[in-house]
Design a protein around this motif. Structure first.
Motif, PDB file in Angstrom:
ATOM      1  N   HIS A   1     -55.623  21.645 -30.900  1.00 40.73           N
ATOM      2  CA  HIS A   1     -55.057  22.879 -31.448  1.00 40.73           C
ATOM      3  C   HIS A   1     -54.841  23.818 -30.268  1.00 40.73           C
ATOM      4  O   HIS A   1     -55.800  24.283 -29.646  1.00 40.73           O
ATOM      5  CB  HIS A   1     -56.038  23.473 -32.469  1.00 40.73           C
ATOM      6  CG  HIS A   1     -55.465  24.590 -33.268  1.00 40.73           C
ATOM      7  ND1 HIS A   1     -56.243  25.362 -34.096  1.00 40.73           N
ATOM      8  CD2 HIS A   1     -54.213  25.077 -33.380  1.00 40.73           C
ATOM      9  CE1 HIS A   1     -55.476  26.281 -34.676  1.00 40.73           C
ATOM     10  NE2 HIS A   1     -54.255  26.124 -34.250  1.00 40.73           N
ATOM     11  N   LEU A   2     -53.582  24.092 -29.943  1.00 37.65           N
ATOM     12  CA  LEU A   2     -53.262  24.803 -28.707  1.00 37.65           C
ATOM     13  C   LEU A   2     -52.446  26.054 -29.008  1.00 37.65           C
ATOM     14  O   LEU A   2     -51.583  26.040 -29.892  1.00 37.65           O
ATOM     15  CB  LEU A   2     -52.462  23.852 -27.799  1.00 37.65           C
ATOM     16  CG  LEU A   2     -52.048  24.346 -26.420  1.00 37.65           C
ATOM     17  CD1 LEU A   2     -53.264  24.621 -25.541  1.00 37.65           C
ATOM     18  CD2 LEU A   2     -51.165  23.285 -25.747  1.00 37.65           C
ATOM     19  N   GLU A   3     -52.740  27.106 -28.254  1.00 35.16           N
ATOM     20  CA  GLU A   3     -52.001  28.369 -28.427  1.00 35.16           C
ATOM     21  C   GLU A   3     -51.219  28.686 -27.160  1.00 35.16           C
ATOM     22  O   GLU A   3     -51.726  28.532 -26.045  1.00 35.16           O
ATOM     23  CB  GLU A   3     -52.986  29.505 -28.720  1.00 35.16           C
ATOM     24  CG  GLU A   3     -52.296  30.845 -28.972  1.00 35.16           C
ATOM     25  CD  GLU A   3     -53.312  31.945 -29.231  1.00 35.16           C
ATOM     26  OE1 GLU A   3     -53.957  31.912 -30.291  1.00 35.16           O
ATOM     27  OE2 GLU A   3     -53.473  32.821 -28.361  1.00 35.16           O
ATOM     28  N   PHE A   4     -49.976  29.127 -27.360  1.00 36.87           N
ATOM     29  CA  PHE A   4     -49.149  29.562 -26.234  1.00 36.87           C
ATOM     30  C   PHE A   4     -48.045  30.463 -26.768  1.00 36.87           C
ATOM     31  O   PHE A   4     -47.415  30.163 -27.788  1.00 36.87           O
ATOM     32  CB  PHE A   4     -48.535  28.353 -25.513  1.00 36.87           C
ATOM     33  CG  PHE A   4     -47.427  28.718 -24.561  1.00 36.87           C
ATOM     34  CD1 PHE A   4     -47.672  29.513 -23.447  1.00 36.87           C
ATOM     35  CD2 PHE A   4     -46.131  28.285 -24.791  1.00 36.87           C
ATOM     36  CE1 PHE A   4     -46.651  29.855 -22.582  1.00 36.87           C
ATOM     37  CE2 PHE A   4     -45.108  28.622 -23.923  1.00 36.87           C
ATOM     38  CZ  PHE A   4     -45.362  29.411 -22.821  1.00 36.87           C
ATOM     39  N   GLY A   5     -47.794  31.551 -26.073  1.00 31.89           N
ATOM     40  CA  GLY A   5     -46.691  32.435 -26.420  1.00 31.89           C
ATOM     41  C   GLY A   5     -46.813  33.043 -27.808  1.00 31.89           C
ATOM     42  O   GLY A   5     -45.790  33.219 -28.484  1.00 31.89           O
ATOM     43  N   GLY A   6     -48.038  33.334 -28.237  1.00 30.59           N
ATOM     44  CA  GLY A   6     -48.230  33.962 -29.543  1.00 30.59           C
ATOM     45  C   GLY A   6     -48.137  33.002 -30.712  1.00 30.59           C
ATOM     46  O   GLY A   6     -48.193  33.429 -31.865  1.00 30.59           O
ATOM     47  N   LYS A   7     -47.997  31.710 -30.447  1.00 32.18           N
ATOM     48  CA  LYS A   7     -47.955  30.716 -31.519  1.00 32.18           C
ATOM     49  C   LYS A   7     -49.026  29.674 -31.240  1.00 32.18           C
ATOM     50  O   LYS A   7     -49.404  29.448 -30.093  1.00 32.18           O
ATOM     51  CB  LYS A   7     -46.598  30.008 -31.550  1.00 32.18           C
ATOM     52  CG  LYS A   7     -45.420  30.907 -31.839  1.00 32.18           C
ATOM     53  CD  LYS A   7     -44.139  30.107 -31.726  1.00 32.18           C
ATOM     54  CE  LYS A   7     -42.934  31.020 -31.910  1.00 32.18           C
ATOM     55  NZ  LYS A   7     -41.682  30.324 -31.581  1.00 32.18           N
ATOM     56  N   SER A   8     -49.475  29.017 -32.304  1.00 31.40           N
ATOM     57  CA  SER A   8     -50.398  27.899 -32.095  1.00 31.40           C
ATOM     58  C   SER A   8     -49.898  26.696 -32.869  1.00 31.40           C
ATOM     59  O   SER A   8     -49.200  26.845 -33.880  1.00 31.40           O
ATOM     60  CB  SER A   8     -51.817  28.276 -32.519  1.00 31.40           C
ATOM     61  OG  SER A   8     -51.927  28.285 -33.917  1.00 31.40           O
ATOM     62  N   GLY A   9     -50.243  25.526 -32.386  1.00 36.25           N
ATOM     63  CA  GLY A   9     -49.799  24.303 -33.050  1.00 36.25           C
ATOM     64  C   GLY A   9     -50.716  23.149 -32.728  1.00 36.25           C
ATOM     65  O   GLY A   9     -51.507  23.214 -31.774  1.00 36.25           O
ATOM     66  N   HIS A  10     -50.611  22.114 -33.562  1.00 37.98           N
ATOM     67  CA  HIS A  10     -51.394  20.905 -33.326  1.00 37.98           C
ATOM     68  C   HIS A  10     -50.550  19.907 -32.543  1.00 37.98           C
ATOM     69  O   HIS A  10     -49.416  19.617 -32.919  1.00 37.98           O
ATOM     70  CB  HIS A  10     -51.856  20.302 -34.653  1.00 37.98           C
ATOM     71  CG  HIS A  10     -52.952  21.091 -35.279  1.00 37.98           C
ATOM     72  ND1 HIS A  10     -52.719  22.121 -36.181  1.00 37.98           N
ATOM     73  CD2 HIS A  10     -54.296  21.034 -35.118  1.00 37.98           C
ATOM     74  CE1 HIS A  10     -53.871  22.646 -36.541  1.00 37.98           C
ATOM     75  NE2 HIS A  10     -54.846  22.011 -35.914  1.00 37.98           N
TER      76      HIS A  10
ATOM     77  N   HIS B   1     -55.597  14.020 -18.612  1.00 43.27           N
ATOM     78  CA  HIS B   1     -55.112  13.718 -19.961  1.00 43.27           C
ATOM     79  C   HIS B   1     -53.680  14.235 -20.091  1.00 43.27           C
ATOM     80  O   HIS B   1     -53.317  15.235 -19.467  1.00 43.27           O
ATOM     81  CB  HIS B   1     -55.981  14.379 -21.027  1.00 43.27           C
ATOM     82  CG  HIS B   1     -57.373  13.815 -21.095  1.00 43.27           C
ATOM     83  ND1 HIS B   1     -57.903  13.251 -22.232  1.00 43.27           N
ATOM     84  CD2 HIS B   1     -58.338  13.710 -20.163  1.00 43.27           C
ATOM     85  CE1 HIS B   1     -59.127  12.832 -21.989  1.00 43.27           C
ATOM     86  NE2 HIS B   1     -59.423  13.102 -20.743  1.00 43.27           N
ATOM     87  N   GLN B   2     -52.900  13.572 -20.925  1.00 49.26           N
ATOM     88  CA  GLN B   2     -51.536  14.044 -21.161  1.00 49.26           C
ATOM     89  C   GLN B   2     -51.433  14.605 -22.577  1.00 49.26           C
ATOM     90  O   GLN B   2     -51.967  14.031 -23.536  1.00 49.26           O
ATOM     91  CB  GLN B   2     -50.522  12.907 -20.975  1.00 49.26           C
ATOM     92  CG  GLN B   2     -49.085  13.409 -21.072  1.00 49.26           C
ATOM     93  CD  GLN B   2     -48.088  12.502 -20.363  1.00 49.26           C
ATOM     94  OE1 GLN B   2     -48.427  11.396 -19.974  1.00 49.26           O
ATOM     95  NE2 GLN B   2     -46.866  12.963 -20.206  1.00 49.26           N
ATOM     96  N   ILE B   3     -50.746  15.730 -22.680  1.00 50.35           N
ATOM     97  CA  ILE B   3     -50.527  16.365 -23.980  1.00 50.35           C
ATOM     98  C   ILE B   3     -49.093  16.083 -24.390  1.00 50.35           C
ATOM     99  O   ILE B   3     -48.162  16.304 -23.601  1.00 50.35           O
ATOM    100  CB  ILE B   3     -50.769  17.888 -23.895  1.00 50.35           C
ATOM    101  CG1 ILE B   3     -52.223  18.151 -23.483  1.00 50.35           C
ATOM    102  CG2 ILE B   3     -50.482  18.562 -25.238  1.00 50.35           C
ATOM    103  CD1 ILE B   3     -52.532  19.610 -23.219  1.00 50.35           C
ATOM    104  N   VAL B   4     -48.905  15.574 -25.601  1.00 47.89           N
ATOM    105  CA  VAL B   4     -47.559  15.244 -26.079  1.00 47.89           C
ATOM    106  C   VAL B   4     -47.363  15.800 -27.488  1.00 47.89           C
ATOM    107  O   VAL B   4     -48.322  16.149 -28.184  1.00 47.89           O
ATOM    108  CB  VAL B   4     -47.306  13.715 -26.081  1.00 47.89           C
ATOM    109  CG1 VAL B   4     -47.379  13.149 -24.675  1.00 47.89           C
ATOM    110  CG2 VAL B   4     -48.272  12.996 -26.999  1.00 47.89           C
ATOM    111  N   HIS B   5     -46.095  15.842 -27.873  1.00 49.11           N
ATOM    112  CA  HIS B   5     -45.738  16.421 -29.166  1.00 49.11           C
ATOM    113  C   HIS B   5     -45.875  15.385 -30.278  1.00 49.11           C
ATOM    114  O   HIS B   5     -45.933  14.175 -30.036  1.00 49.11           O
ATOM    115  CB  HIS B   5     -44.314  16.958 -29.121  1.00 49.11           C
ATOM    116  CG  HIS B   5     -43.308  15.911 -28.760  1.00 49.11           C
ATOM    117  ND1 HIS B   5     -43.086  15.529 -27.457  1.00 49.11           N
ATOM    118  CD2 HIS B   5     -42.481  15.164 -29.520  1.00 49.11           C
ATOM    119  CE1 HIS B   5     -42.150  14.600 -27.425  1.00 49.11           C
ATOM    120  NE2 HIS B   5     -41.769  14.356 -28.668  1.00 49.11           N
ATOM    121  N   GLU B   6     -45.848  15.919 -31.502  1.00 46.79           N
ATOM    122  CA  GLU B   6     -45.931  15.057 -32.670  1.00 46.79           C
ATOM    123  C   GLU B   6     -44.609  15.095 -33.439  1.00 46.79           C
ATOM    124  O   GLU B   6     -44.268  14.166 -34.145  1.00 46.79           O
ATOM    125  CB  GLU B   6     -47.062  15.560 -33.577  1.00 46.79           C
ATOM    126  CG  GLU B   6     -47.762  14.494 -34.318  1.00 46.79           C
ATOM    127  CD  GLU B   6     -48.979  15.024 -35.055  1.00 46.79           C
ATOM    128  OE1 GLU B   6     -49.753  14.204 -35.521  1.00 46.79           O
ATOM    129  OE2 GLU B   6     -49.153  16.255 -35.188  1.00 46.79           O
TER     130      GLU B   6
END
Lengths: 192, 237
Positions: free
Chosen positions: B7-16, B153-158
């Motif tokens: 669960h990550l936050e960036f630019g005023g938004k958060s997403g999984h 670790h690599q972070i990728v989108h869903e």
């Protein structure tokens, strides 16, 4: 202190390898002890027949497929007899300057402090074999600062495969093997 | 395939998003031992020494009279199925003890005891209600020469939404030549625990955009050590 003979652009320089620098050396360590009714317990093994044995009682033996202790086994890699590569202390270690960004994909296993004069600040790729082995490890020499304030470290580890990803994503590149305090300083690395 | 949610936050938004450890570029070399009878395996067995006898403490007479240091009955027994067990090493017949307390002893860099506390296993904290936040940003070159990164670790989108989210984060870091220190908790100040019962790490994000500009690489680097020498030991004169 063991010495490495570094080679850069045809010039040779001697680097003294100092002690390995670990997290415990910098911040201390946390040891877990197990107690029962004030007695310190020891971890060992429970056998199927109910007996317990201590860790110090466990030994290992190399045995062949017939169950006999193997005498004079030969080491192979694939189908070829393996050849040991000498320790880095017994041969020259060529250095190649590389961009600092190479450290982004590099997982460091061991850190050693180096005493070396005349190596400009930067990152240098090499390999490292503390003892003779079949596969030297990837390594970088990192020099930061200059003059009397220069510090050099040998970073030993392995580079990770990190591909760019686009809209269509294949998840196969991940490693299948891989399995507080509210107001702490985020740059506090002791984390005890 | 080992991937976990984050669960990550960036630019005023958060997403999984998804996060996973990366394989090594080099294939591991696996030497094997062989004899003319075939492959050699490593077998675990019981050694032949009595656990409660220190051979170095025995006298010459004791060694001449017998073999008090040897445990002939157990020697060579192969160990195939064993379980870990705690027992009292001082007991005449050591038996497994099921009721015990685990205590952590905190030692300083010189090995002196600083604190004792009950052992509390750490819980994974990448995917909680509170997102992982960017605590501060630092120049890439400064971070890479200040800290020792033990894991990558690599972070990728869903999905396409999280693609945009991560692409923009990577692009921002790339454009500014920075890395982002991230953390857990309301202020992003707590270390990350990537696995259940795992170790705490400080984590940094590194972002890069492909030369064609249509792909991204967002890496999470884990560190528990600054790149520096231990403080010199002070000696009282």
């Amino acid at each position: 202190m063991p010495a490495l003979q570094l080679l850069l652009n045809g010039a040779s320089m001697t680097a003294q390898l100092r002690n390995k620098v670990t997290k415990d050396d910098l911040y201390g360590s946390v040891k877990r002890v197990v107690e029962s009714e004030g007695r310190l317990l020891e971890r060992g093994y429970l056998l199927p027949d109910g007996r317990t044995i201590r860790r110090t009682q466990v030994a290992y033996a190399s045995m062949d497929a017939e169950g006999s202790v193997a005498e004079d086994p030969t080491t192979y890699i694939g189908e070829q007899p393996a050849v040991q590569i000498p320790s880095s202390f017994e041969q020259d270690c060529p250095l190649a300057p590389v961009p600092l960004q190479r450290l982004v994909h590099f997982a460091v296993g061991d850190v050693y402090a180096l005493d070396v004069a005349g190596l400009p600040a930067g990152l240098y790729e090499t390999s490292f074999n503390y003892r003779a082995s079949y596969a030297p490890r990837e390594a970088f020499v990192l020099v930061r600062g200059s003059g009397d304030a220069a510090e050099a470290f040998l970073l030993v580890g392995d580079t990770k495969s990190a591909p760019f990803v686009g809209q269509t994503l294949s998840y196969e590149f991940f490693d299948a093997q891989a399995g507080a305090e509210e107001d702490t300083d985020p740059l506090d690395f002791s984390m005890m | 395939m080992a991937m976990d949610k984050m669960h990550l936050e960036f630019g005023g938004k958060s997403g999984h998003v998804l996060v996973g450890a990366l394989p090594s570029v080099r294939q591991a070399v696996k030497p094997v031992l062989r004899t003319r009878h075939g492959s050699v395996g490593r077998v675990r067995l019981v050694g032949g020494l009595q656990p409660r006898v220190d051979p170095a403490a025995l006298s010459a007479d004791e060694l001449v009279r017998g073999d008090p240091e040897l445990d002939i009955a157990m020697a060579g027994v192969t160990l195939e199925e064993t379980m870990g067990a705690y027992f009292d090493p001082a007991a005449e017949t050591p038996e497994p003890i099921g009721h015990f307390q685990q205590t952590e002893v905190v030692l300083d860099a010189l090995g002196n005891e600083k604190e004792r506390r009950p052992f509390q296993p750490r819980a994974r904290n990448l995917d909680t209600v509170t997102p992982i936040k960017i605590a501060r940003r630092l120049p890439l070159a400064q971070v890479l020469t200040m800290f020792v990164f033990k894991h990558c670790h690599q972070i990728v989108h869903e999905d396409s939404l999280s693609f945009d989210f991560l692409f923009n984060l990577a692009k921002d870091l790339h454009a500014k030549g920075e890395m982002a220190l991230i953390g857990a908790g309301p202020k992003g100040a707590q270390p990350l625990v990537v696995r259940e019962r795992g170790q705490p790490y400080r984590a940094f994000l590194s972002g890069e955009i492909s030369p064609a500009g249509d792909q991204y690489r967002l890496l999470m680097l884990l560190s528990d050590q600054e790149l520096k020498l231990p403080a010199p030991i002070e000696v009282d004169v």
